[in-house]
Scaffold this motif. Structure first.
Motif, mmCIF file in Angstrom:
data_model
loop_
_atom_site.group_PDB
_atom_site.id
_atom_site.type_symbol
_atom_site.label_atom_id
_atom_site.label_comp_id
_atom_site.label_asym_id
_atom_site.label_seq_id
_atom_site.Cartn_x
_atom_site.Cartn_y
_atom_site.Cartn_z
ATOM 1 N N LYS A 28 0.853 -1.182 0.000
ATOM 2 C CA LYS A 28 0.000 0.000 0.000
ATOM 3 C C LYS A 28 0.890 1.233 0.000
ATOM 4 C CE LYS A 28 -3.613 0.260 2.519
ATOM 5 N NZ LYS A 28 -4.719 0.139 3.481
ATOM 6 N N ALA A 29 0.480 2.207 -0.788
ATOM 7 C CA ALA A 29 1.248 3.447 -0.832
ATOM 8 C C ALA A 29 1.378 4.022 0.563
ATOM 9 C CB ALA A 29 0.545 4.453 -1.726
ATOM 10 N N THR A 30 0.322 3.844 1.346
ATOM 11 C CA THR A 30 0.296 4.439 2.679
ATOM 12 C C THR A 30 1.298 3.780 3.603
ATOM 13 O OG1 THR A 30 -1.531 2.971 3.066
ATOM 14 C CG2 THR A 30 -2.061 5.260 2.614
ATOM 15 N N ASN A 31 1.829 2.641 3.200
ATOM 16 C CA ASN A 31 2.808 1.985 4.050
ATOM 17 C C ASN A 31 4.218 2.487 3.758
ATOM 18 O OD1 ASN A 31 0.810 0.482 5.091
ATOM 19 N ND2 ASN A 31 1.183 -1.311 3.809
ATOM 20 N N LEU A 32 4.337 3.262 2.714
ATOM 21 C CA LEU A 32 5.661 3.699 2.323
ATOM 22 C C LEU A 32 5.961 5.039 2.959
ATOM 23 C CD1 LEU A 32 5.412 2.880 -1.482
ATOM 24 C CD2 LEU A 32 6.357 1.455 0.320
ATOM 25 N N PRO A 321 -3.776 10.669 8.034
ATOM 26 C CA PRO A 321 -2.366 10.368 7.801
ATOM 27 C C PRO A 321 -2.178 9.194 6.850
ATOM 28 C CG PRO A 321 -3.052 9.568 9.965
ATOM 29 C CD PRO A 321 -4.216 10.310 9.387
ATOM 30 N N GLY A 322 -1.095 9.263 6.093
ATOM 31 C CA GLY A 322 -0.853 8.240 5.082
ATOM 32 C C GLY A 322 0.470 7.543 5.287
ATOM 33 N N ASP A 323 1.099 7.795 6.422
ATOM 34 C CA ASP A 323 2.348 7.067 6.680
ATOM 35 C C ASP A 323 2.331 6.582 8.127
ATOM 36 O OD1 ASP A 323 2.990 9.236 8.315
ATOM 37 O OD2 ASP A 323 4.036 10.266 6.698
#
Ligand SMILES: Nc1nc2c(c(=O)[nH]1)N[C@H]1C(S)=C(S)[C@@H](COP(=O)(O)O)O[C@H]1N2
Ligand SMILES: [Mo]
Length: 427
Positions: A28-32, A321-323
């Motif tokens: 997932k992009a959010t994990n990056l 939040p995405g990270d």
């Protein structure tokens, strides 16, 4: 006949391309983390430049200095054909999605077409079948502009995959965008050629070439005639579109002409459309007749009996939040989008967040732009405690329709619209 597995074919990215800590192409992009994004950009994985096209439509107009060029900032899921979605934090910076952050979903390489040479034919159950040059289309009919959200039926497929692996592009919550589309009403074009008896469905056929086993087929689909002829509060049921956000369509978005069908899944908005055919039945094209259905087992019987997906359901997602940066106990800024179902009488009226596993819900502040067929952005300052492990979102529309808490798994991973949640670390 076996169901098509075309868009479930193995993807071209190798896990290494997404960086060591990513879970291969499914990450997932959010994990990056931020640093990783920068790393990916310098490795050419992000910030890929796509060549757009100018209205002059010269097929050699590929050089980056062309005015229609769009430098995309997307996470590339597959490069050939291009399938890419924005980082979620980028996605909710503005209500209108800038083209550089607008997802691309293509089943085959984008054809290189010339504005001057391209022709669109309109045929089938019409009294005066004929083909049109782009000049005729753009000059003969009244120009219309509409803002509408386009969303892929595979949006959030990675959450289906988390339940049970679904093959295909492992989309996070990013294959969605809200743009201004300019073109002409499909209804005006059909009135011009005059509908004949038995006109019940309008087929769209692209000039792209999708490899399917030994066959090569065009991407296509159809919409019911009522949708093609509809116009509600100034929103046409379907737009034969030449421009996106005030610029000629970029090649990846369908230059020189595509359909936009507000309220329908993205797959019905056929790009590079070369043929419009009026029929007494739905399209026999694979992408209408077989793919884009909700099936569990995938037996021949099931594929045949299920109806095609047309409209999309209510949905929402947390984009910020995405990270995984840890937060301190207190308030955290949360933001995202909510999409009303693709029906002309709905908008988003409530978005709620929970930081305590759904025990209590807090109302988010809705963005000012509230339009049918368009997403609504939202944000909130949410109280979090060390017991918080996730933030959850759910949306409701103006008729009281809410998102389901969970959804049944389906074989192709379409229409995932359960409550969305993101993990959050609080110290
Ligand atoms: N000709 C053609 N049209 C197409 C597709 C395609 O592969 N070929 N993909 C469809 C799908 S599945 C979606 S979600 C949208 C994506 O549009 P975009 O790439 O402009 O965002 O285009 C639709 N139209
Ligand atoms: Mo799609």
């Amino acid at each position: 006949m076996l169901p098509d597995r075309r868009d479930t074919a193995p993807q071209v990215h190798t896990p290494g391309e997404l960086g060591p800590s990513a879970r291969g192409p499914l990450a997932k992009a959010t994990n990056l983390g931020r640093r990783q994004f920068v790393g990916m950009a310098s490795a050419g994985i992000l910030g890929v430049t796509f060549a757009g096209r100018t209205v002059s439509g010269l097929t050699h107009a590929l050089a980056p200095q062309d005015p229609g060029d769009v430098a995309k900032q997307l996470i590339v899921r597959t490069a050939d054909p291009m399938n890419a979605e924005p980082e979620l934090a980028d996605l909710v910076q503005s209500w209108i999605t800038p083209t550089r952050h607008f997802y691309v979903r293509s089943h085959a390489p984008a054809p290189e077409l010339s504005f001057d040479a391209f022709r669109l034919s309109v045929e089938g159950r019409v009294r005066m079948p004929r083909s049109f040059s782009m000049k005729e289309l753009t000059e003969r009919f009244e120009s219309v502009s509409t803002i509408a959200t386009l969303t892929c039926a595979g949006n959030r497929r990675n959450e289906h995959s988390a339940v049970r692996e679904v093959s295909g592009v492992q989309w996070d919550a990013g294959p969605i965008g809200n743009a201004e589309w300019t073109g002409i009403r499909l209804s005006d074009l059909l009135k011009f050629v005059e509908l004949g008896p038995g006109a019940k469905h309008v087929w769209f056929e692209s000039v792209d070439r999708v490899k399917k086993g030994d066959e090569v087929i065009p991407f296509g689909g159809s919409i019911p005639i009522e949708q093609a002829m509809a116009e509600e509060s100034g929103v046409p049921g379907a737009i034969v579109t030449f421009q996106m956000n005030g610029k000629p369509l970029a090649r990846d978005h369908g230059f020189p002409v595509r359909l936009i069908v507000p309220g329908y899944i993205g797959a019905r908005s056929v790009k590079w459309v070369g043929r419009i055919l009026v029929s007494d039945r739905p399209s026999t094209n694979h992408y209408l007749a077989t793919a884009y259905k909700l099936v569990q087992e995938g037996t021949d019987e099931e594929w045949k009996s299920q109806p095609p997906i047309y409209r999309y359901p209510i949905n929402s997602a947390i984009c910020i939040p995405g990270d995984d940066t840890p937060h301190k106990r207190g308030t955290v800024r949360v933001a995202g989008y909510a999409l009303p179902p693709g029906l002309s009488d709905r908008t988003i009226s409530r978005v709620e967040l929970s930081a305590d596993h759904g025990k209590t819900w807090h109302e988010a502040e809705l963005g000012p732009d509230d339009r049918r067929f368009c997403w609504r952005l939202w944000q909130a300052s949410l109280d979090v405690t060390p017991d918080t492990t996730h933030v959850i979102v759910r949306a409701a529309d103006s008729k009281g329709t809410t998102q389901p808490e969970s959804v049944p798994w389906n074989l192709k991973g379409y229409l995932f619209n359960a409550y969305h949640q993101v993990p959050i670390k609080v110290s």
